[in-house]
Design a protein around this motif. Sequence first.
Motif, PDB file in Angstrom:
ATOM      1  N   PRO A   1       1.653   1.693 -29.301  1.00 28.85           N
ATOM      2  CA  PRO A   1       2.991   2.245 -29.554  1.00 28.85           C
ATOM      3  C   PRO A   1       2.981   3.571 -30.320  1.00 28.85           C
ATOM      4  CG  PRO A   1       2.957  -0.103 -29.995  1.00 28.85           C
ATOM      5  CD  PRO A   1       1.521   0.319 -29.826  1.00 28.85           C
ATOM      6  N   ASP A   2       1.894   3.879 -31.021  1.00 29.63           N
ATOM      7  CA  ASP A   2       1.854   5.115 -31.814  1.00 29.63           C
ATOM      8  C   ASP A   2       1.208   6.281 -31.078  1.00 29.63           C
ATOM      9  OD1 ASP A   2       3.137   3.990 -33.933  1.00 29.63           O
ATOM     10  OD2 ASP A   2       1.341   3.585 -35.116  1.00 29.63           O
ATOM     11  N   ILE A   3       0.755   6.049 -29.857  1.00 25.77           N
ATOM     12  CA  ILE A   3       0.090   7.136 -29.123  1.00 25.77           C
ATOM     13  C   ILE A   3       1.103   8.201 -28.704  1.00 25.77           C
ATOM     14  CG2 ILE A   3      -1.184   7.764 -27.034  1.00 25.77           C
ATOM     15  CD1 ILE A   3      -2.994   6.081 -28.607  1.00 25.77           C
ATOM     16  N   ARG A   4       0.807   9.436 -29.061  1.00 20.84           N
ATOM     17  CA  ARG A   4       1.582  10.609 -28.625  1.00 20.84           C
ATOM     18  C   ARG A   4       0.572  11.673 -28.218  1.00 20.84           C
ATOM     19  NH1 ARG A   4       4.515   7.128 -29.765  1.00 20.84           N
ATOM     20  NH2 ARG A   4       6.411   7.093 -31.022  1.00 20.84           N
ATOM     21  N   ASP A   5       1.079  12.745 -27.585  1.00 27.77           N
ATOM     22  CA  ASP A   5       0.201  13.891 -27.313  1.00 27.77           C
ATOM     23  C   ASP A   5      -0.428  14.341 -28.628  1.00 27.77           C
ATOM     24  OD1 ASP A   5       1.423  13.631 -24.941  1.00 27.77           O
ATOM     25  OD2 ASP A   5       2.304  15.636 -24.872  1.00 27.77           O
ATOM     26  N   GLY A   6      -1.723  14.555 -28.626  1.00 30.11           N
ATOM     27  CA  GLY A   6      -2.379  15.068 -29.832  1.00 30.11           C
ATOM     28  C   GLY A   6      -2.801  14.000 -30.823  1.00 30.11           C
ATOM     29  N   ALA A   7      -2.666  12.735 -30.449  1.00 26.86           N
ATOM     30  CA  ALA A   7      -3.016  11.650 -31.374  1.00 26.86           C
ATOM     31  C   ALA A   7      -4.493  11.709 -31.777  1.00 26.86           C
ATOM     32  CB  ALA A   7      -2.716  10.301 -30.733  1.00 26.86           C
ATOM     33  N   ILE A   8      -4.744  11.442 -33.048  1.00 28.43           N
ATOM     34  CA  ILE A   8      -6.111  11.225 -33.532  1.00 28.43           C
ATOM     35  C   ILE A   8      -6.201   9.738 -33.880  1.00 28.43           C
ATOM     36  CG2 ILE A   8      -7.803  11.768 -35.323  1.00 28.43           C
ATOM     37  CD1 ILE A   8      -6.622  14.570 -35.506  1.00 28.43           C
ATOM     38  N   ILE A   9      -7.098   9.053 -33.179  1.00 30.94           N
ATOM     39  CA  ILE A   9      -7.129   7.591 -33.236  1.00 30.94           C
ATOM     40  C   ILE A   9      -8.321   7.128 -34.068  1.00 30.94           C
ATOM     41  CG2 ILE A   9      -7.271   5.500 -31.818  1.00 30.94           C
ATOM     42  CD1 ILE A   9      -6.187   7.316 -29.457  1.00 30.94           C
ATOM     43  N   LEU A  10      -8.029   6.319 -35.084  1.00 30.30           N
ATOM     44  CA  LEU A  10      -9.078   5.857 -36.014  1.00 30.30           C
ATOM     45  C   LEU A  10      -9.692   4.528 -35.567  1.00 30.30           C
ATOM     46  CD1 LEU A  10     -10.583   5.829 -38.791  1.00 30.30           C
ATOM     47  CD2 LEU A  10      -8.524   4.771 -39.742  1.00 30.30           C
ATOM     48  N   MET A  11     -11.006   4.540 -35.363  1.00 33.96           N
ATOM     49  CA  MET A  11     -11.746   3.319 -35.033  1.00 33.96           C
ATOM     50  C   MET A  11     -13.031   3.289 -35.869  1.00 33.96           C
ATOM     51  SD  MET A  11     -11.223   3.235 -30.882  1.00 33.96           S
ATOM     52  CE  MET A  11     -10.887   1.485 -30.748  1.00 33.96           C
ATOM     53  N   HIS A  12     -13.813   2.258 -35.712  1.00 34.57           N
ATOM     54  CA  HIS A  12     -15.024   2.108 -36.528  1.00 34.57           C
ATOM     55  C   HIS A  12     -16.217   1.699 -35.677  1.00 34.57           C
ATOM     56  CE1 HIS A  12     -11.712   1.868 -39.393  1.00 34.57           C
ATOM     57  NE2 HIS A  12     -12.550   2.417 -40.247  1.00 34.57           N
ATOM     58  N   ASP A  13     -17.401   2.149 -36.107  1.00 36.94           N
ATOM     59  CA  ASP A  13     -18.615   1.775 -35.371  1.00 36.94           C
ATOM     60  C   ASP A  13     -19.704   1.293 -36.319  1.00 36.94           C
ATOM     61  OD1 ASP A  13     -18.965   4.360 -36.407  1.00 36.94           O
ATOM     62  OD2 ASP A  13     -20.509   4.812 -34.927  1.00 36.94           O
ATOM     63  N   TYR A  14     -19.320   0.437 -37.252  1.00 35.81           N
ATOM     64  CA  TYR A  14     -20.335  -0.139 -38.136  1.00 35.81           C
ATOM     65  C   TYR A  14     -20.313  -1.666 -38.132  1.00 35.81           C
ATOM     66  CZ  TYR A  14     -16.714  -1.347 -41.521  1.00 35.81           C
ATOM     67  OH  TYR A  14     -15.622  -1.902 -42.133  1.00 35.81           O
ATOM     68  N   LEU A  15     -19.287  -2.242 -37.494  1.00 37.17           N
ATOM     69  CA  LEU A  15     -19.111  -3.695 -37.590  1.00 37.17           C
ATOM     70  C   LEU A  15     -20.024  -4.426 -36.610  1.00 37.17           C
ATOM     71  CD1 LEU A  15     -15.290  -3.252 -37.499  1.00 37.17           C
ATOM     72  CD2 LEU A  15     -16.470  -4.243 -39.461  1.00 37.17           C
TER      73      LEU A  15
ATOM     74  N   VAL B   1     -20.814   1.411 -28.604  1.00 31.45           N
ATOM     75  CA  VAL B   1     -19.711   2.363 -28.405  1.00 31.45           C
ATOM     76  C   VAL B   1     -20.166   3.509 -27.506  1.00 31.45           C
ATOM     77  CG1 VAL B   1     -18.285   4.102 -29.575  1.00 31.45           C
ATOM     78  CG2 VAL B   1     -18.445   1.796 -30.513  1.00 31.45           C
ATOM     79  N   LEU B   2     -21.366   4.033 -27.776  1.00 34.52           N
ATOM     80  CA  LEU B   2     -21.871   5.152 -26.966  1.00 34.52           C
ATOM     81  C   LEU B   2     -22.037   4.754 -25.506  1.00 34.52           C
ATOM     82  CD1 LEU B   2     -24.492   6.750 -29.400  1.00 34.52           C
ATOM     83  CD2 LEU B   2     -22.361   7.789 -28.590  1.00 34.52           C
ATOM     84  N   ASP B   3     -22.515   3.543 -25.265  1.00 32.43           N
ATOM     85  CA  ASP B   3     -22.662   3.073 -23.881  1.00 32.43           C
ATOM     86  C   ASP B   3     -21.322   3.096 -23.153  1.00 32.43           C
ATOM     87  OD1 ASP B   3     -25.329   2.683 -24.329  1.00 32.43           O
ATOM     88  OD2 ASP B   3     -25.220   0.495 -24.504  1.00 32.43           O
ATOM     89  N   LEU B   4     -20.293   2.590 -23.847  1.00 33.09           N
ATOM     90  CA  LEU B   4     -18.956   2.556 -23.241  1.00 33.09           C
ATOM     91  C   LEU B   4     -18.411   3.953 -22.977  1.00 33.09           C
ATOM     92  CD1 LEU B   4     -17.021  -0.244 -25.129  1.00 33.09           C
ATOM     93  CD2 LEU B   4     -17.319  -0.034 -22.660  1.00 33.09           C
ATOM     94  N   LEU B   5     -18.544   4.825 -23.974  1.00 34.72           N
ATOM     95  CA  LEU B   5     -18.019   6.188 -23.826  1.00 34.72           C
ATOM     96  C   LEU B   5     -18.710   6.902 -22.677  1.00 34.72           C
ATOM     97  CD1 LEU B   5     -17.737   7.266 -27.582  1.00 34.72           C
ATOM     98  CD2 LEU B   5     -15.913   6.421 -26.091  1.00 34.72           C
ATOM     99  N   LYS B   6     -19.996   6.591 -22.518  1.00 40.02           N
ATOM    100  CA  LYS B   6     -20.752   7.205 -21.433  1.00 40.02           C
ATOM    101  C   LYS B   6     -20.228   6.710 -20.088  1.00 40.02           C
ATOM    102  CE  LYS B   6     -25.632   8.091 -20.441  1.00 40.02           C
ATOM    103  NZ  LYS B   6     -26.984   7.700 -20.882  1.00 40.02           N
ATOM    104  N   MET B   7     -20.010   5.403 -20.028  1.00 41.64           N
ATOM    105  CA  MET B   7     -19.534   4.803 -18.792  1.00 41.64           C
ATOM    106  C   MET B   7     -18.188   5.406 -18.374  1.00 41.64           C
ATOM    107  SD  MET B   7     -19.621   0.813 -17.975  1.00 41.64           S
ATOM    108  CE  MET B   7     -18.230   0.132 -18.787  1.00 41.64           C
ATOM    109  N   TYR B   8     -17.308   5.611 -19.343  1.00 41.60           N
ATOM    110  CA  TYR B   8     -15.976   6.153 -19.031  1.00 41.60           C
ATOM    111  C   TYR B   8     -15.919   7.678 -19.135  1.00 41.60           C
ATOM    112  CZ  TYR B   8     -14.165   1.419 -18.965  1.00 41.60           C
ATOM    113  OH  TYR B   8     -13.933   0.113 -18.659  1.00 41.60           O
ATOM    114  N   ARG B   9     -17.034   8.296 -19.463  1.00 43.06           N
ATOM    115  CA  ARG B   9     -17.093   9.761 -19.632  1.00 43.06           C
ATOM    116  C   ARG B   9     -16.030  10.252 -20.606  1.00 43.06           C
ATOM    117  NH1 ARG B   9     -18.241  10.782 -13.511  1.00 43.06           N
ATOM    118  NH2 ARG B   9     -20.388  10.065 -13.495  1.00 43.06           N
ATOM    119  N   VAL B  10     -16.051   9.663 -21.794  1.00 44.92           N
ATOM    120  CA  VAL B  10     -15.088  10.031 -22.827  1.00 44.92           C
ATOM    121  C   VAL B  10     -15.846  10.616 -24.021  1.00 44.92           C
ATOM    122  CG1 VAL B  10     -13.552   9.059 -24.577  1.00 44.92           C
ATOM    123  CG2 VAL B  10     -13.309   8.355 -22.197  1.00 44.92           C
TER     124      VAL B  10
END
Length: 397
Positions: free
Chosen positions: A347-361, A224-233
Motif C-alpha cells: 500500500p505504500d509503494i509510489r513512484d520513487g519508493a525506497i524499500i527497506l529490507m534485510h539480508d542478515y536473517l 537474495v542475490l540469487d533471486l535478484l539475478k533470476m529476476y534481473r533486479v
Amino acid sequence: MRVRKLIVLSAAFISFCCMPVLSYADQVHRVLPGETLSGIARQHGITTDSLLGNNQYISYPDMIYAGQVLIIPTENKQAYQVKPGDTLYRIAQDFEISMATLADVNQIVDRDRIYSGQILSIPKVYTVKTGDTLYRIARSLGMNMSDLAVENGLKNPDKLFVGQALIIPVQSSREETLADIEREMSPTVARFPDTLFYKGYPDGRRAVALTFDDGPDKKATSEVLDLLKMYRVPATFFLVGSNVARNGDMIKRIIAEGHTVASHTWSHPDLRTLTDAQLINEMTQLENEIQRITGLRTALMRPPYGFVSDSNLQKLREMGYKVIKWSVDTNDWRDQDVDKVLINTMPDIRDGAIILMHDYLQKSVTKEALPEMIQSLRWQGYTFVTVDELLGVNAYQ
Ligand SMILES: [Zn+2]
C-alpha cells in the motif's frame, strides 16, 4: 518473580484494552486467472475506489495479472451492499449518519440514483458537542489531529460547530504509514535537501529501489542475490562493518552482479549518541575495509535504525555522503509471515519508493516475499533501480 509477573500481566492488559477499535487486519488477495478489479472489490465487499486507494501501485486497472498481489483494506468491514428497494435516505438513517455525508463519501451526485448491488462505504462519524476542540476530539479517538482535519477538509481547525459531523478516518492496521513517514521526514529533508533522502523523484518514470540492510551474510545475502539475478533486479546493499571483513567474496559478488554497495556504519550504533570523532571513525573504518576489498569508497550511507541528528547530517555532508532513509518499511525482520510483509509494503509503494529490507536473517520470509513484490510491481510497469540511479547521484566517492 511474583511482582514481575504482575507487571507483565498489567502491561498485557493495558495494551489489550487500548487497542484501536478498528483493528481488523488487512488481507492479501492473489489475483486468479480471469479476475477483474471490480469483481475482486465486490467479492470483498468494498468499492473499486477503495481497493485502488490501498493499491496505488496499480497503474493499469484494466490489466491485472494472475498472481498479482492486492492488499484488501481494513475498511471493508464498513461497507454496505445496496438491496432492492433501498434508498439513500433509509441507509443513512440505519447507520445514523446524514444523507449528505453518505452521498459525499461515496461521491454520489444524484441521491435518487443508487442501484441494487452497489457497494457503499459507511463512514464512522463523530458529532461535535459543545466545548469540543479538534485536538480534544482527536485525542479521544486516539488519532492524529491532522489526519482528522485532512479527512474532513477542515481548513481552519478552530471553526467547528456543534452538531457538525466529522468523518473518522479509517486507521490502517499498519503501524507506520507513508503519511507518518512523510510527516516525520519533511522538515529535516527541507533543512538538508542535498544530503538526506527517503524517496526519489523520478519524474513520472515508474522506478523503485530495493535496499537490503545489515549484511552481508553468507546464507541470507547469497539467497537474495540469487533471486535478484533470476529476476534481473538491481538493488542497493547497506553493509555493516563487522560483517564485511569475513565476507569479501560476497561483496565482490554484489558489485559484479550490478548492485550498489553502501555504508551502514562499522558497528551499527545510534549515531545521535556519538561525538563527531566517533562518527568519523564509524564511517572511515568501514570505508577502508570496503576499499581494501573492492577498491571503491562509498558515497551513500544509511544511519542504523534510521536515527540521525542534524549535527550527524552536517558532518556526513562534509564527508561527502548522501544519507538514505526509506519510504516503505517491509518490517521483514519482525514479521515472519509473507502476507504481513506484503501488507506492510504494497500500500505504500509510489513512484520513487525506497524499500527497506534485510539480508542478515537466517530464518526470514524476505526471499518468499520478494518474487511476489517484484512480479506485481513489474506487471504494473515499474522498473527496479539502485538508489544512486533513482536519485541521480554517484554511488562512490
Ligand atoms: Zn541496520
